[in-house]
Design an enzyme around this catalytic site. Sequence first.
Site, PDB file in Angstrom:
ATOM      1  N   GLU A 120       0.828  -1.207   0.000  1.00  0.00           N
ATOM      2  CA  GLU A 120       0.000   0.000   0.000  1.00  0.00           C
ATOM      3  C   GLU A 120       0.862   1.256   0.000  1.00  0.00           C
ATOM      4  O   GLU A 120       1.892   1.333   0.677  1.00  0.00           O
ATOM      5  CB  GLU A 120      -0.936  -0.014   1.209  1.00  0.00           C
ATOM      6  CG  GLU A 120      -1.854  -1.224   1.219  1.00  0.00           C
ATOM      7  CD  GLU A 120      -2.988  -1.101   2.210  1.00  0.00           C
ATOM      8  OE1 GLU A 120      -3.379   0.046   2.534  1.00  0.00           O
ATOM      9  OE2 GLU A 120      -3.508  -2.133   2.656  1.00  0.00           O
ATOM     10  N   GLU A 133       2.494   0.274   3.984  1.00  0.00           N
ATOM     11  CA  GLU A 133       2.625  -1.023   4.646  1.00  0.00           C
ATOM     12  C   GLU A 133       2.412  -2.135   3.638  1.00  0.00           C
ATOM     13  O   GLU A 133       1.992  -1.894   2.494  1.00  0.00           O
ATOM     14  CB  GLU A 133       1.582  -1.157   5.759  1.00  0.00           C
ATOM     15  CG  GLU A 133       0.151  -1.121   5.236  1.00  0.00           C
ATOM     16  CD  GLU A 133      -0.890  -1.105   6.354  1.00  0.00           C
ATOM     17  OE1 GLU A 133      -0.493  -0.974   7.515  1.00  0.00           O
ATOM     18  OE2 GLU A 133      -2.087  -1.208   6.039  1.00  0.00           O
ATOM     19  N   ASN A 135       0.257  -5.672   3.383  1.00  0.00           N
ATOM     20  CA  ASN A 135      -0.773  -6.531   3.961  1.00  0.00           C
ATOM     21  C   ASN A 135      -0.569  -7.937   3.418  1.00  0.00           C
ATOM     22  O   ASN A 135      -0.855  -8.206   2.244  1.00  0.00           O
ATOM     23  CB  ASN A 135      -2.166  -6.036   3.594  1.00  0.00           C
ATOM     24  CG  ASN A 135      -2.750  -5.150   4.681  1.00  0.00           C
ATOM     25  OD1 ASN A 135      -2.775  -5.524   5.839  1.00  0.00           O
ATOM     26  ND2 ASN A 135      -3.179  -3.967   4.294  1.00  0.00           N
ATOM     27  N   ASP A 384     -67.041  19.739   6.587  1.00  0.00           N
ATOM     28  CA  ASP A 384     -67.876  19.848   7.781  1.00  0.00           C
ATOM     29  C   ASP A 384     -68.830  18.679   7.933  1.00  0.00           C
ATOM     30  O   ASP A 384     -69.230  18.326   9.047  1.00  0.00           O
ATOM     31  CB  ASP A 384     -68.664  21.163   7.756  1.00  0.00           C
ATOM     32  CG  ASP A 384     -69.045  21.622   9.156  1.00  0.00           C
ATOM     33  OD1 ASP A 384     -68.455  21.100  10.125  1.00  0.00           O
ATOM     34  OD2 ASP A 384     -69.898  22.498   9.283  1.00  0.00           O
TER      35      ASP A 384
END
Length: 988
Positions: A120, A133, A135, A384
């Site tokens: 990465e 790093e 992975n 009404d």
Amino acid sequence: MIKAVAGGGGRGMRVVRVAEDFEKLYNEARNEAQNAVGNNKIFIEKFVEDPKHLEVQLLGDNHGNLLHLYERDCSVQRRFQKVVEIAPSFGLKQETRDKLYEYALKIGKEVNYSNAGTVEFLVDKEENVYFIEVNPRIQVEHTITEEITGVDIVRSQILIAMGYKLSDNAIFLHSQKDVPLKGFAIQCRITTEDPTNGFKPDFGTVIAYRNAAGFGIRLDEGSAYPGVKISPYFDSMIVKVTARGRTLKGAAQRLGRTLVEFRIRGVKTNIPFLVNVINNKDFQKGKAQVTFIENHPELLKFKKPKDRSTRAMKLLAEVIVNGNPTVGKVEKRDFRLPKAPIFDPYSAYPDGNKQRLDSMGADKFSKWVKDQKQILYTDTTFRDGHQSLLATRMRSIDMMAVAEGFAKDFPELFSMEVWGGATFDVAMRFLYESPWKRLQQFREAMPNMLLQMLFRGSNGVGYSAYPDNQIEKFVEKSWENGIDVFRIFDSLNWLESMKTSIKAVRERTNAIAEVAICYTGEMLDPKQQKYTLDYYTTMARQLEDAGAHMIAIKDMAGLLKPFTAEILVSNLKKAVDVPIHLHTHDTSSIQAGTYLKAIESGVDIVDCAIGGLSGLTSQPNFNSVVAMMQGHERENPTDLHRLNQYSNYWEDVREIYYPFESGLKSGTAEVYDHEIPGGQYSNLRPQAESLGIGDKFDELKKNYAVVNGLLGDIVKVTPSSKVVGDMALFMTSNDLDAEDIFRKGENLSFPESVKGFLRGDLGQPYGGFPKELQEVILRGGKAYTDRPNAHLDPIDFDKGFKDFEVKFPHAEDFLDYLSYLMYPKVFEEFYAAREKYGDASIIPTHAFWYGLKPNEEILIQIDEGKTILVRFLYSSEPDEEGKRTISFELNGQTRRIKVRDNSQEVTRPRNQKIQKAGDVGAPLQGRISRIMVNKGDEVAKNAPLFVIEAMKMESIVASPIDGTVTAVMLTEGAVVEQDDWVIEITKD
């Protein structure tokens, strides 16, 4: 950047921008890392501003062979967790791309890397490359690399572990040239999160799950199905969706289509947010960086999914288990199916008075009305009529079923009364309907008819005074949304309270200002010294001078007798030069005679209700009045046969509303004694029953008359009638008589409406207030002597609406804001119901009030051309939380809704909820992983109190104030729901 040594998925990562935040963020990162992977070691690295996050996929064997499978762009992130990935990266220089491959391979070869892994990098705006790093595993986003290379990474890794070389036939990658690169792929993760609330995780049961697929679409999903429970203790991802295309834009369009077709109900998801990302132009141009989401706030602006089917079933389930909140669990009878008269939906609307008003204008149109020889009719069925008979509970769906046909069949009517009065708040309060949407539906269904509303002068459609500019704005918006005739009245016949409304109608609209004189008492009674013929004729002249286009006689209780009407109408016709419109209620059952005398005396318009909803506390029977006028010189030819068909429809509809009937079985001359308005009569009995005095209804009616006398014989119409009714209920409940009011007054807690009335909140009554009663009830309090509105500050609509939108983010528009201004608490409850149940008006009426029986099915039209078939299957026994599972079949697929049975006692202990300032609660459902304070500790504002963990998110909850910890309600490890009380702090 503080970053955990172990783990992944963004856990244990924090950016520190201010030195003061370091300790708090350091502790957060360590705690999160420890809880996630059992390793709290962290390191600090350089933070690169606005980079791209790119990773190169490696694949190596155990024989020294190592290849790359190109790069993935993982820049679209939230909380350092990847949301959307692209392969390969778009818009990157080839030179930078080659560097990434070179660096990744160099790192891998240095350690003899084998199997699948990812290297990465961050790439800044100048395309400088920073290593992050390695992975050493397959990552979630490996699927897009598989889509663009055709390499099955999972299978390859297994074969490599078995000893195969990359060049063996099973894998068949001899060199880097054998790794193809075909088009683009985009992957997104559908998660149960709320993007608009900081991507807060959401939990619960998935009610419905329907995925979407198609050419170029790949789905990677685990346990995703209807009924699956989303727990706060696992990752929030439900499914990965990957789209492949020859171009990035093509893949984005394919993915966008797929996301829109997903249906996940019962929990919140990030799908609307993902659709916005995929459709974003910067994203499609490859310009996304790790700050993409925060730099594009428009991504978090989207329409909330309607989810109409699920929300409708939630309401049905609630009614099945607990009954409708308005009627409770009552008997569901076998009702006849109401059949609306058939009409041609494709036929044109005949022109009516709407077109005449629009072309002539209000003044000329009023003159036209006055010049007509034939009597004109206003139909009150949609307002009404049902308000007076059925406590205003009529739902829109039943009225809209016949609105269009009625407009096409009877274009000769003067107007349709459809809005205002009590219908406005009742629609929200009990029916979960928007009154504005109802008006808009009427306007669409009846474009040739004048739409009429009842407007309470300074009270609008509310029960108290409002600022003048609020009344003006309400008039304006009512007209814009369909009202043509404003029947303006004041509950005390006080002209000052009507002037603002009259002026607003004349100056801000092209509508008719029909101003009402409320009729009360018996004008011809020799003992009548207050409401005399002179009183009414004088008031009529004042209303004409104030700008009334027409004058209405508003006989709320049906007190106007035939021979009195003859004299009153004759004299009003002489006194003014505008049309006279007569409104009455048939409580005494003789009001058709009143109409005949009024018509022969020159009245221009009368109010009637369709046969099935007429009589008693409603208006006189329209069908019978039409028959009565046949052969009369003022007959207005009306299709009586067709009118009877509509009456048959309303007779069947009325049966469904049986719990709301007033109990009045026949006309009664008692009305001349108690003078209760028809619209109030149907509400008084359920009010009395709710107070436990239903058996004292006769006494209540007598007390109504007593209260009217105590108040000085006032005009009784909403809201003044409510004052009389509240006081009568108060006296009946407490066994008080008139003498008790004065003798015990200082120790009585009088209704607020009564105190407000005597304070002048509703204006000034004719003849003034009874001073002795005023002193007893106000107890020295000061009363208004002028308009209460004059003491109210005008509304700042711009600021107010902005604040409203913050408080109610899913409110529909400015009209909702006006509803809120009229009824703040009612709107809040309506808003909550709408959020939970959606548009409740789409549910058939019998199911709305009574629920469904097992195996009963209904059709629900959720939109134009979209109808769902819902069958109720069964209800389970209550679980330990008192919840029942209600199983439905929706278009043949099972859906389950959990509903708390309110009749069940719950033995499972529950945490207390926060209730007051200083109570600090859980911000979301999860687990308390650490409590950082003890009872007696002094804490500063923003000091950490406890840590809550949910899914991949761990948050430290800080103190909102400076103070002392006076209680720690829960312990570490406690499972909490949102707003569970954790810490109590007393402010220093």
